[in-house]
Enzyme design. Structure first.
Site, PDB file in Angstrom:
ATOM      1  NE  ARG A 119     -22.274  -2.655 -13.301  1.00 18.37           N
ATOM      2  CZ  ARG A 119     -23.166  -2.508 -14.275  1.00 18.37           C
ATOM      3  NH1 ARG A 119     -24.406  -2.157 -13.979  1.00 18.37           N
ATOM      4  NH2 ARG A 119     -22.826  -2.708 -15.534  1.00 18.37           N
ATOM      5  CE  LYS A 141      -9.386 -10.621   3.452  1.00 18.18           C
ATOM      6  NZ  LYS A 141      -8.103 -10.852   4.166  1.00 18.18           N
ATOM      7  CD  GLU A 183      -8.731 -17.821  11.507  1.00 19.98           C
ATOM      8  OE1 GLU A 183      -8.230 -16.786  12.014  1.00 19.98           O
ATOM      9  OE2 GLU A 183      -8.522 -18.154  10.328  1.00 19.98           O
ATOM     10  CE  LYS A 225     -11.885  -9.998  10.067  1.00 15.65           C
ATOM     11  NZ  LYS A 225     -12.484 -11.285   9.716  1.00 15.65           N
ATOM     12  CD  GLU A 235      -5.623  -8.179   3.892  1.00 19.91           C
ATOM     13  OE1 GLU A 235      -4.802  -8.741   3.164  1.00 19.91           O
ATOM     14  OE2 GLU A 235      -6.606  -8.750   4.394  1.00 19.91           O
ATOM     15  NE  ARG A 239     -10.107  -7.222   6.879  1.00 19.18           N
ATOM     16  CZ  ARG A 239     -11.333  -7.235   6.363  1.00 19.18           C
ATOM     17  NH1 ARG A 239     -11.863  -6.125   5.844  1.00 19.18           N
ATOM     18  NH2 ARG A 239     -12.048  -8.339   6.370  1.00 19.18           N
ATOM     19  CG  ASN A 243      -4.261 -12.248   5.972  1.00 21.08           C
ATOM     20  OD1 ASN A 243      -5.190 -13.017   5.802  1.00 21.08           O
ATOM     21  ND2 ASN A 243      -4.253 -11.014   5.503  1.00 21.08           N
ATOM     22  CG  HIS A 246      -4.587 -16.692   7.501  1.00 22.00           C
ATOM     23  ND1 HIS A 246      -4.386 -16.587   8.861  1.00 22.00           N
ATOM     24  CD2 HIS A 246      -5.924 -16.840   7.323  1.00 22.00           C
ATOM     25  CE1 HIS A 246      -5.566 -16.653   9.480  1.00 22.00           C
ATOM     26  NE2 HIS A 246      -6.499 -16.814   8.578  1.00 22.00           N
ATOM     27  CG  HIS A 250      -4.324 -19.114   2.526  1.00 24.00           C
ATOM     28  ND1 HIS A 250      -4.533 -17.778   2.256  1.00 24.00           N
ATOM     29  CD2 HIS A 250      -5.280 -19.468   3.414  1.00 24.00           C
ATOM     30  CE1 HIS A 250      -5.568 -17.347   2.958  1.00 24.00           C
ATOM     31  NE2 HIS A 250      -6.028 -18.352   3.663  1.00 24.00           N
ATOM     32  CG  HIS A 263      -9.261 -21.613   6.868  1.00 19.46           C
ATOM     33  ND1 HIS A 263      -8.264 -21.188   6.024  1.00 19.46           N
ATOM     34  CD2 HIS A 263      -9.521 -20.568   7.696  1.00 19.46           C
ATOM     35  CE1 HIS A 263      -7.930 -19.940   6.314  1.00 19.46           C
ATOM     36  NE2 HIS A 263      -8.679 -19.547   7.328  1.00 19.46           N
TER      37      HIS A 263
END
Length: 361
Positions: A119, A141, A183, A225, A235, A239, A243, A246, A250, A263
């Site tokens: 956990r 993330k 990026e 960042k 997010e 935040r 993206n 993205h 994606h 990417h």
């Protein structure tokens, strides 16, 4: 010279150390670790260059090195299960540390494994690609991909430290370096017009891997960042602006199966699409979209999707994006350079038109 940026999350505050030779500093590496068990996760491209240095810093700790094949196609639930089994063989306790040594795939998968083992255990990011240094290693993330889409299974789990050894960029292929620059450009595009102008001025120096230019670009990117993550860790608002490009990107990665596009390359194409959609909707100047495309092209990045793709299929992939609510598209668009915004209820017909325009060349 080592620069340090902090991600300010109260009791979970952690440093991002940026400098030359950090993997040659066993005391620094050891200072980031927890208990006596350490799992070092890497891939077959990175481990032969750097794993021995990290293992040497572990001293008397009980440790294991687990090496995965390289590539985005390996960021799967099956590989995640493989890492879980390796943790079990190590008999790692709750004060163990997972060290992610590699690019974004290793960082994302390793962070997710650390989030799930008992956990949640401590983990440290040692990014070795420019893209991971300025993006995925910072902010917590973590995720793996599914055939249906990218990063659909994951968790927020912050590292205890990020050590960015800029010397590792010496072994980075040119294509990977350019992908990381996408990026970097993103931060200028969405937050900082002055930084975008700086990138235009120093593009050639960055492509030539001049150490001072790279260190400055990494530090400025990490600072942006870190500030956003501190204000919006999970997010819920600001935040999401990170993206930019993205959702389009994606969709491309999913459609081509994570093989043909890196990417950062997909994000470069996605940023151009997002900027053109913003102009099409009357939200931003067309000249800003053109300026962004020129800079990305100058950095050797693709600015149009591979030919032959189906725009309807790309739109379908976008409908599964995590930012969407109640089946309606929510996209990161902009008002122009340095002014990103989250826009809800975007007309799918307009998105489809942008895909068709981009695919027509």
């Amino acid at each position: 010279m080592t620069r340090t940026v902090h991600v300010e999350l109260g009791s979970r505050r952690y440093p991002i150390h940026i400098g030359s030779g950090l993997l040659e500093d066993p005391q620094l590496i050891a200072s980031t670790l927890g208990g006596r068990h350490v799992m070092v996760l890497s891939d077959a491209n990175v481990a032969p260059h750097y794993a021995d240095r990290v293992l040497a810093a572990l001293g008397e700790r009980v440790h294991a090195l687990h090496v995965l094949p390289p590539g985005e196609a390996e960021k799967t639930l099956a590989r995640f299960a493989e890492v879980m089994e390796a943790m079990a063989r190590l008999r790692a306790s709750r004060d163990a540390t997972l060290v992610a040594l590699g690019g974004g795939v290793i960082g994302d998968l390793g962070g997710f494994a650390a989030a799930c083992w008992m956990r949640g255990i401590r983990f440290v990011q040692l990014p070795t690609t420019l893209l991971a240094m300025v993006d995925s290693s910072v902010g917590g993330k973590t995720a793996v991909d599914l055939p249906a889409g990218k990063n659909l299974v994951g968790a927020f789990h912050q590292p205890s430290a990020v050590l960015i050894d800029t010397d590792t960029l010496a072994t980075l292929p040119d294509r990977e370096l350019r992908a990381g620059l996408a990026e970097v450009v993103k931060y200028g595009a969405i937050f900082d017009a002055d930084f975008l102008a700086w990138l235009e001025q120093y593009a050639d120096a960055l492509l030539a891997r001049e150490p001072a230019a790279l260190a400055e670009a990494i530090a400025r990117s990490c600072r942006h960042k870190a500030e956003v993550v501190a204000r919006d860790e999970t997010e819920q608002g600001e935040r999401a602006l990170l993206n930019f490009g993205h959702t389009f990107g994606h969709a491309l990665e999913t459609e081509v199966g994570y093989h043909d596009l890196l990417h950062g390359e997909a994000v470069a194409i996605g940023m151009v699409c997002a900027a053109r959609l913003s102009a099409r909707l009357g939200r931003a100047p067309e000249a800003d979209a053109a300026r962004l495309a020129v800079l990305l092209d100058r950095m050797g990045l693709p600015i149009a999707p591979p030919p032959g793709l189906d725009p309807e299929r790309l739109l379908a992939h976008m409908r599964l994006d995590k930012k969407n609510l109640s089946g309606a598209l929510r996209l990161i668009l902009w008002r122009g350079t340095g002014q990103a915004e989250l826009v809800s209820g975007v007309d799918e017909a307009e998105v489809l038109a942008v895909w068709r325009e981009a695919l027509s060349g």
